[in-house]
Design a protein around this motif. Structure first.
Motif, PDB file in Angstrom:
ATOM      1  N   VAL A 142      19.308  21.132  76.024  1.00  0.00           N
ATOM      2  CA  VAL A 142      19.372  20.472  77.336  1.00  0.00           C
ATOM      3  C   VAL A 142      20.431  19.364  77.328  1.00  0.00           C
ATOM      4  CG1 VAL A 142      17.052  21.090  78.125  1.00  0.00           C
ATOM      5  CG2 VAL A 142      17.347  18.976  76.844  1.00  0.00           C
ATOM      6  N   LEU A 143      20.626  18.746  76.167  1.00  0.00           N
ATOM      7  CA  LEU A 143      21.666  17.715  76.071  1.00  0.00           C
ATOM      8  C   LEU A 143      23.049  18.351  76.227  1.00  0.00           C
ATOM      9  CD1 LEU A 143      22.678  14.858  75.498  1.00  0.00           C
ATOM     10  CD2 LEU A 143      22.394  15.299  73.053  1.00  0.00           C
ATOM     11  N   ALA A 144      23.289  19.436  75.493  1.00  0.00           N
ATOM     12  CA  ALA A 144      24.603  20.103  75.569  1.00  0.00           C
ATOM     13  C   ALA A 144      24.869  20.584  76.998  1.00  0.00           C
ATOM     14  CB  ALA A 144      24.643  21.282  74.601  1.00  0.00           C
ATOM     15  N   GLU A 145      23.849  21.101  77.647  1.00  0.00           N
ATOM     16  CA  GLU A 145      24.030  21.585  79.021  1.00  0.00           C
ATOM     17  C   GLU A 145      24.345  20.421  79.961  1.00  0.00           C
ATOM     18  OE1 GLU A 145      20.340  23.669  79.616  1.00  0.00           O
ATOM     19  OE2 GLU A 145      20.902  25.266  78.214  1.00  0.00           O
ATOM     20  N   ALA A 146      23.674  19.280  79.765  1.00  0.00           N
ATOM     21  CA  ALA A 146      23.923  18.117  80.627  1.00  0.00           C
ATOM     22  C   ALA A 146      25.339  17.592  80.400  1.00  0.00           C
ATOM     23  CB  ALA A 146      22.895  17.018  80.349  1.00  0.00           C
ATOM     24  N   VAL A 184      12.088  30.190  75.165  1.00  0.00           N
ATOM     25  CA  VAL A 184      13.504  30.086  75.547  1.00  0.00           C
ATOM     26  C   VAL A 184      13.825  31.168  76.577  1.00  0.00           C
ATOM     27  CG1 VAL A 184      15.871  29.999  74.660  1.00  0.00           C
ATOM     28  CG2 VAL A 184      13.955  29.420  73.140  1.00  0.00           C
ATOM     29  N   ASP A 185      14.338  30.774  77.747  1.00  0.00           N
ATOM     30  CA  ASP A 185      14.619  31.791  78.767  1.00  0.00           C
ATOM     31  C   ASP A 185      15.847  32.620  78.358  1.00  0.00           C
ATOM     32  OD1 ASP A 185      16.983  30.456  79.584  1.00  0.00           O
ATOM     33  OD2 ASP A 185      15.872  29.230  81.010  1.00  0.00           O
ATOM     34  N   ASP A 186      16.075  33.735  79.089  1.00  0.00           N
ATOM     35  CA  ASP A 186      17.126  34.682  78.686  1.00  0.00           C
ATOM     36  C   ASP A 186      18.506  34.048  78.654  1.00  0.00           C
ATOM     37  OD1 ASP A 186      15.351  36.640  78.256  1.00  0.00           O
ATOM     38  OD2 ASP A 186      15.637  37.659  80.190  1.00  0.00           O
ATOM     39  N   ALA A 187      18.795  33.237  79.679  1.00  0.00           N
ATOM     40  CA  ALA A 187      20.137  32.629  79.750  1.00  0.00           C
ATOM     41  C   ALA A 187      20.365  31.746  78.524  1.00  0.00           C
ATOM     42  CB  ALA A 187      20.264  31.815  81.033  1.00  0.00           C
ATOM     43  N   ARG A 188      19.362  31.000  78.143  1.00  0.00           N
ATOM     44  CA  ARG A 188      19.519  30.113  76.967  1.00  0.00           C
ATOM     45  C   ARG A 188      19.559  30.921  75.671  1.00  0.00           C
ATOM     46  NH1 ARG A 188      15.936  25.403  79.437  1.00  0.00           N
ATOM     47  NH2 ARG A 188      17.644  24.026  80.090  1.00  0.00           N
ATOM     48  N   ARG A 191      23.061  32.013  75.462  1.00  0.00           N
ATOM     49  CA  ARG A 191      24.027  30.919  75.292  1.00  0.00           C
ATOM     50  C   ARG A 191      23.897  30.238  73.923  1.00  0.00           C
ATOM     51  NH1 ARG A 191      27.323  27.965  74.485  1.00  0.00           N
ATOM     52  NH2 ARG A 191      28.217  26.208  75.614  1.00  0.00           N
ATOM     53  N   TRP A 192      22.683  30.098  73.433  1.00  0.00           N
ATOM     54  CA  TRP A 192      22.483  29.194  72.290  1.00  0.00           C
ATOM     55  C   TRP A 192      22.033  29.865  70.991  1.00  0.00           C
ATOM     56  CZ3 TRP A 192      25.195  25.274  73.146  1.00  0.00           C
ATOM     57  CH2 TRP A 192      25.235  24.672  74.396  1.00  0.00           C
ATOM     58  N   PHE A 193      21.925  31.186  70.987  1.00  0.00           N
ATOM     59  CA  PHE A 193      21.510  31.868  69.749  1.00  0.00           C
ATOM     60  C   PHE A 193      22.454  33.012  69.404  1.00  0.00           C
ATOM     61  CE2 PHE A 193      17.678  29.770  71.113  1.00  0.00           C
ATOM     62  CZ  PHE A 193      17.125  29.323  69.923  1.00  0.00           C
ATOM     63  N   GLN A 205      20.058  32.910  64.997  1.00  0.00           N
ATOM     64  CA  GLN A 205      20.484  31.609  64.462  1.00  0.00           C
ATOM     65  C   GLN A 205      20.972  30.722  65.605  1.00  0.00           C
ATOM     66  OE1 GLN A 205      23.769  31.590  61.597  1.00  0.00           O
ATOM     67  NE2 GLN A 205      22.800  29.808  60.650  1.00  0.00           N
ATOM     68  N   VAL A 206      20.655  29.435  65.504  1.00  0.00           N
ATOM     69  CA  VAL A 206      21.084  28.533  66.578  1.00  0.00           C
ATOM     70  C   VAL A 206      22.606  28.375  66.536  1.00  0.00           C
ATOM     71  CG1 VAL A 206      18.919  27.253  66.756  1.00  0.00           C
ATOM     72  CG2 VAL A 206      20.683  26.436  65.199  1.00  0.00           C
TER      73      VAL A 206
END
Ligand SMILES: C[S@@+](CC[C@H](N)C(=O)[O-])C[C@H]1O[C@@H](n2cnc3c(N)ncnc32)[C@H](O)[C@@H]1O
Length: 292
Positions: A142-146, A184-188, A191-193, A205-206
């Motif tokens: 959420v920080l990276a997205e903000a 974790v929703d699909d979009a995340r 994006r993040w894995f 992996q993150v």
């Protein structure tokens, strides 16, 4: 949720087929765990503690609990993390207690980023009792997205600490079975894995960007804290649940000292500061704001 010894092999938990934990050793362990980890073990936990520690006895090749207690007396710091891992649970998940993340996204992160852009300063969040990393990595998402949304160049970071060596190792790896990404929703997820292949099939992996935002360090919350700067928010969720009252009081007072003016403290769903601190106001569901 029960933060103490809830999972694992029933036979081992029951302590079947191994040395038994005598009264004197249990009394020593209770006092040791209370002093060193703040965890208050009730009388009824003896069997459970015995079961959990049997694995450790076997790993160390020790004949019984008296030998284990001797080891703790000789070198308490060396074994403390392992002991804590045995008696407490690391149960956690991505975006656990989602309402806290909603508050960060809708209100706190944009406000902090804007404020620091205008007035200078760093944005710091502490995940205290981060377990295997799901909490700090969800915070990093959420920080990276903000940051992306606002085009911010503010120096922003998350500190993640825990007492358990195994939990920290898993957090550093940042590799999770795909079925643990439930929150974790699909979009995340996209994006993040990064999905594993070959030997890592079924794992994810993150993203390196999340690792960049998260600093992982060992820290016993009852010991000295080496951090210098203050935090905008501290997440200490599902950690203090079995701490005794004086330990919680001391910890909350120390958190108040580590927070920026009107900084935020997030506790777990069954934790409360009621009657334990005058430094904070309750402003949401297990969300506290420092008064001054
Ligand atoms: C149930 S997990 C909570 C993880 C995460 N905060 C969450 O809410 O999902 C509790 C964590 O607190 C850690 N812990 C317990 N006592 C601690 C102490 N005295 N110092 C640091 N960490 C501690 C445990 O090792 C465990 O990883």
């Amino acid at each position: 949720m029960n933060a103490l010894v809830t999972n694992g092999d029933a036979a081992v938990q029951a302590g079947v087929g191994g040395p038994s934990l005598g009264e004197a050793e249990f009394a020593f362990l209770r006092e040791f765990v209370l002093q060193q980890c703040g965890i208050s073990l009730g009388d009824h936990k003896r069997q459970l503690v015995q079961g959990r520690l049997l694995r450790r006895l076997r790993a160390l090749n020790l004949p019984g609990f008296a030998a284990y207690c001797d080891l703790l007396r000789r070198d308490p710091d060396a074994e403390l993390g392992e002991l804590a891992s045995c008696i407490s649970t690391n149960v956690t998940s991505f975006f656990r207690e989602m309402h806290h993340y909603d508050m960060l996204v809708a209100d706190l992160l944009p406000r902090w980023l804007e404020d620091k852009k205008k007035n200078g300063g760093r944005l710091r969040i502490w995940s205290a009792g981060c377990s295997t990393g799901e909490e700090p990595y969800a915070l990093a998402m959420v920080l990276a997205e903000a940051i992306e949304r606002t085009g911010s160049t503010v120096d922003a970071k998350i500190l993640a600490t825990d007492l358990s060596p195994q939990a920290l190792e898993a957090a550093r790896k940042g590799v999770y079975p795909v079925d643990r990404l439930g929150g974790v929703d699909d979009a995340r997820r996209r994006r993040w894995f990064m999905r594993g292949e070959g030997a890592y099939d079924g794992y994810a992996q993150v993203h390196p960007r999340l690792r960049e935002l998260v600093t992982i360090q060992p820290l016993n919350l009852l010991h000295e804290w080496p951090m210098q700067g203050k935090f905008d928010a501290i997440f200490c969720r599902n950690v203090v649940i079995y701490f005794d009252k004086p330990t919680k009081q001391r910890l909350f007072a120390r958190y108040a000292g580590m927070l920026e003016s009107r900084g935020y403290l997030f506790l777990g769903h069954s934790e409360s500061m009621y009657g334990l601190s005058d430094d904070f106001d309750l402003i949401g569901r297990t969300v506290y704001r420092k008064r001054t």
